[in-house]
Design a protein around this motif. Structure first.
Motif, short mmCIF file in Angstrom:
data_model
loop_
_atom_site.label_atom_id
_atom_site.label_comp_id
_atom_site.label_asym_id
_atom_site.label_seq_id
_atom_site.Cartn_x
_atom_site.Cartn_y
_atom_site.Cartn_z
N THR A 30 42.92 46.37 34.21
CA THR A 30 41.79 45.61 34.74
C THR A 30 42.01 44.13 34.49
OG1 THR A 30 40.51 45.68 32.69
CG2 THR A 30 40.23 47.54 34.21
N THR A 31 41.15 43.32 35.04
CA THR A 31 41.24 41.87 34.86
C THR A 31 41.27 41.50 33.38
OG1 THR A 31 40.04 41.50 36.93
CG2 THR A 31 40.12 39.66 35.39
N ARG A 32 40.45 42.17 32.57
CA ARG A 32 40.34 41.84 31.14
C ARG A 32 41.57 42.25 30.35
NH1 ARG A 32 36.79 37.85 31.27
NH2 ARG A 32 34.96 38.47 32.47
N VAL A 33 42.37 43.14 30.90
CA VAL A 33 43.63 43.50 30.26
C VAL A 33 44.76 42.64 30.81
CG1 VAL A 33 45.33 45.34 29.95
CG2 VAL A 33 42.89 45.86 29.77
N SER A 34 44.79 42.47 32.12
CA SER A 34 45.88 41.74 32.76
C SER A 34 45.88 40.26 32.42
CB SER A 34 45.77 41.89 34.29
OG SER A 34 46.04 43.21 34.69
N GLY A 58 33.56 44.10 38.41
CA GLY A 58 32.79 42.87 38.51
C GLY A 58 33.15 42.04 39.72
N MET A 59 34.26 42.41 40.40
CA MET A 59 34.67 41.74 41.64
C MET A 59 34.80 40.23 41.48
SD MET A 59 32.34 44.09 44.20
CE MET A 59 31.01 44.25 43.00
N TRP A 60 35.54 39.81 40.46
CA TRP A 60 35.75 38.37 40.24
C TRP A 60 36.58 37.74 41.35
CZ3 TRP A 60 32.59 36.46 36.89
CH2 TRP A 60 32.14 37.24 35.82
N SER A 61 37.46 38.52 41.96
CA SER A 61 38.29 37.96 43.04
C SER A 61 38.60 39.04 44.08
CB SER A 61 39.59 37.39 42.47
OG SER A 61 40.34 38.41 41.82
N SER A 62 37.66 39.92 44.33
CA SER A 62 37.93 41.06 45.21
C SER A 62 36.69 41.41 46.02
CB SER A 62 38.35 42.28 44.37
OG SER A 62 39.40 41.96 43.49
N GLN A 63 36.93 42.17 47.10
CA GLN A 63 35.83 42.56 47.98
C GLN A 63 35.15 43.84 47.54
OE1 GLN A 63 39.11 42.54 48.66
NE2 GLN A 63 39.63 43.77 50.45
#
Length: 605
Positions: free
Chosen positions: A163-167, A110-115
């Motif tokens: 992933t973001t949702r786990v971390s 989903g690229m919440w904070s990534s390129q």
């Protein structure tokens, strides 16, 4: 039996505590969302060695060196950081390790904070490194322990793919107690670790032998429930979503659910569980890693099983409960009309903004003025990765490219070579040391006429104000040491910053060589720490003309537009930095209150 304590933890904290339970003695990383809290948590423990490295390659090699020596070690980074570390990462699979080596790759679907949202499970396939994939904080803890066990038993690196949702989710986690750190000892094995061709060829055969052992180790990371002629294979975070949907629709007894938590290599057990199945749906985030391995198994075994996956689940973005519902409804031949009409909540957009007092805001405003003062009507602003990436947004519009860490100077080189336009490369202080040094050396070596502006806020601010090498390494001296002939330092809160930009550009135009300008002022969040009192900015309404510059072009969140177009500064948002004072052409903004002792030093030292 040890009674485990349950604690509310982030997934990243659960990983860190699992590393401690596994005897980690060396851990290194580079700050990158969503991986950062792992190293931050480990830094609280002073009997092990933990560092923020200058980049992910150095972090990986630090952990790798420790594991070569027999220690238990961990390297932590976000998914794109693995690209930086990949050279040594691939070779580590050839040599193996004498201790244990776990690499945490924290992905960002989903690229919440990534390129980008690259799927790093491909690294497992390419490099022959096993991947463990947790789906919640508890499994993140358990699989980290498992990763260290496998790495130690087999003598091979292991990747934990989060992933973001786990971390970044919190949940109760039962954690194992700490173990004594397993440290290394001096070992000299050039016959294994010096990868000249003869050694590498021997290591390759040993790597393939370890790979077969690893497949056996992963058999336990497959869970099976239910039965039927249809099966769903779910990997990682997709597993709890599928389980929830099947339970909600009372299908848990009619469908065989196979949970896979080691997608690379796919355990043979998964194939064996499909022998009595006619149709399979593979649910996994991002790329068809499990799907393609499963299709290969079906072909190799001559099975008549229809395997579906990405055609039903989609290939981009985060896996969600609704996506899983829709895919399962189509797979099972259920009525999906209601699901397809499901409305997403109408949440107003909240574009990101720089913090009040952020020095980058002033840098951009005065930089644009300086470019014009320097005689350039237009230029190419080659941007980079950091808080200053927000310069891509209006009203600044000073990031014409944003590619990867340290890419600003290299991209600028290509722009000049193809257009003849003198570009401006914008890079942060932490990024400068991460990946900017080699490209700056290239600019010096090839006499590239460009202006490099280093935004030095003495912090890796984007990921939470982690320390930056610029705290104790002088960027100006480093640049001069690389051969940059024109190096200047200026305060972005001063209107003189525009003149500094103009002077540097004029020098570049005359000398046809790179110049470097350092915008030096601390991150606002870091500078105001520890000050209970500070000055505040206010607007003299008699002088304010409603010109809109302060709120439409400077855009500090503390500055508001009144109904009569005049400016108002919200004292609850203002941090007293004074950056807005020189912005007003009518001297309508002033500071009131005394600066506390050490205030200027906190911003400028």
């Amino acid at each position: 039996m040890i009674e485990l304590r349950s604690t509310l933890l982030l997934g990243n904290q659960a990983i860190a505590l699992a590393a401690l339970a596994s005897g980690v003695s060396v851990a290194a990383g580079y700050p990158g969302t969503p991986s950062t809290e792992i190293i931050e948590t480990l830094m609280e423990y002073k009997d092990i060695y933990v560092e923020w490295s200058t980049n992910e390659k150095v972090a990986f090699e630090t952990a790798y060196g420790a594991a070569i020596s027999g220690a238990r070690a961990m390297a932590c980074m976000k998914h794109v950081g693995v690209n930086v570390a990949s050279d040594s990462l691939v070779s580590s699979s050839y040599t193996g390790v004498d201790g244990a080596l776990v690499i945490v790759s924290a992905g960002d679907p989903g690229m919440w904070s990534s390129q980008n949202e690259q799927d790093n499970r491909y690294y497992g396939l390419m490099a022959l490194i096993p991947i463990l994939e947790p789906y919640d904080p508890q499994s993140a803890h358990d699989f980290t322990v498992k990763a260290f066990e496998i790495s130690s038993r087999v003598g091979h690196p292991v990747i934990l793919n989060t992933t973001t949702r786990v971390s970044h989710v919190r949940a109760p986690v039962k954690t194992l107690p700490r173990s004594s750190p397993v440290k290394g000892s001096l070992r000299k094995r050039p016959d294994r670790y010096s990868l000249v061709p003869d050694v590498a060829r021997r290591d390759r055969d040993l790597q393939l032998e370890r790979w077969e052992k690893i497949k056996e180790e992963l058999e336990s990371l497959v869970v099976v429930s239910g039965s039927g002629r249809k099966a769903i294979v779910a990997s990682g975070i997709s597993y709890p979503y599928v389980k929830e949907v099947l339970e909600d629709w009372r299908l848990q007894d009619e469908v065989k659910l196979i949970g896979v938590f080691s997608p690379v290599p796919l355990p043979d057990k998964v194939g064996r569980e499909l022998m009595d199945v006619e149709e399979v749906l593979v649910v996994e985030e991002l790329e068809p890693i499990v799907e393609n391995q499963l299709k290969s198994f079906v072909v190799d075994e001559g099975l008549h099983i229809r395997v579906q996956g990405k055609k039903l689940t989609g290939r981009s973005g985060e896996m969600t409960l609704n996506r899983v519902r829709l895919a399962i409804s189509k797979f099972m031949g259920l009525n999906s009309e209601v699901l397809e009409r499901h409305l997403q909540p109408n949440v107003p957009p909240r574009p990101p903004a720089m913090c009040p007092g952020c020095p980058h805001r002033s840098s951009f405003v005065f930089m644009k003025r300086g470019v014009i003062l320097g005689g350039m009507k237009e230029t190419f602003y080659s941007g980079d990765i950091g808080c200053y990436s927000l310069g891509v947004l209006p009203p600044f519009n000073v990031q014409d490219s944003l590619i990867s860490m340290g890419s600003s100077i290299g991209i600028a080189n290509g722009v000049y070579r193809s257009t003849g336009t003198i570009p401006v490369a914008v890079i942060g202080d932490s990024t400068f040391f991460h990946a900017g040094l080699s490209s700056l050396a290239n600019a010096v070596y090839n006499n590239t006429p460009l202006l490099v502006v280093v935004l030095d806020n003495r912090s890796t601010a984007m990921t939470g104000q982690q320390p930056s090498p610029s705290e104790n390494m002088d960027i100006a001296r480093v640049a001069a040491g690389l051969g940059v002939e024109y190096v200047s330092v200026a305060d972005p809160f001063s209107t003189d910053f525009s003149k500094a930009v103009a002077n540097a550009i004029s020098w570049v135009k005359v000398n046809k060589k790179p110049a470097l300008l350092i915008a030096k002022r601390a991150c606002a969040l870091k500078a105001v720490e520890g000050f209970s009192e500070r000055p505040l900015a206010f607007v003299n309404e008699d002088k304010c003309t409603g010109c809109t510059i302060c709120y439409d072009h400077f855009t500090c969140p503390a500055i508001m537009r009144k109904a009569n177009k005049k400016a108002h500064i919200d004292p609850r948002e203002c941090i007293g930095c004074g950056a807005c004072v020189p912005i007003c052409p009518f001297n309508a903004i002033l500071l009131k209150g005394e600066k506390p002792e050490g205030w200027d030093r906190a911003w400028l030292s």
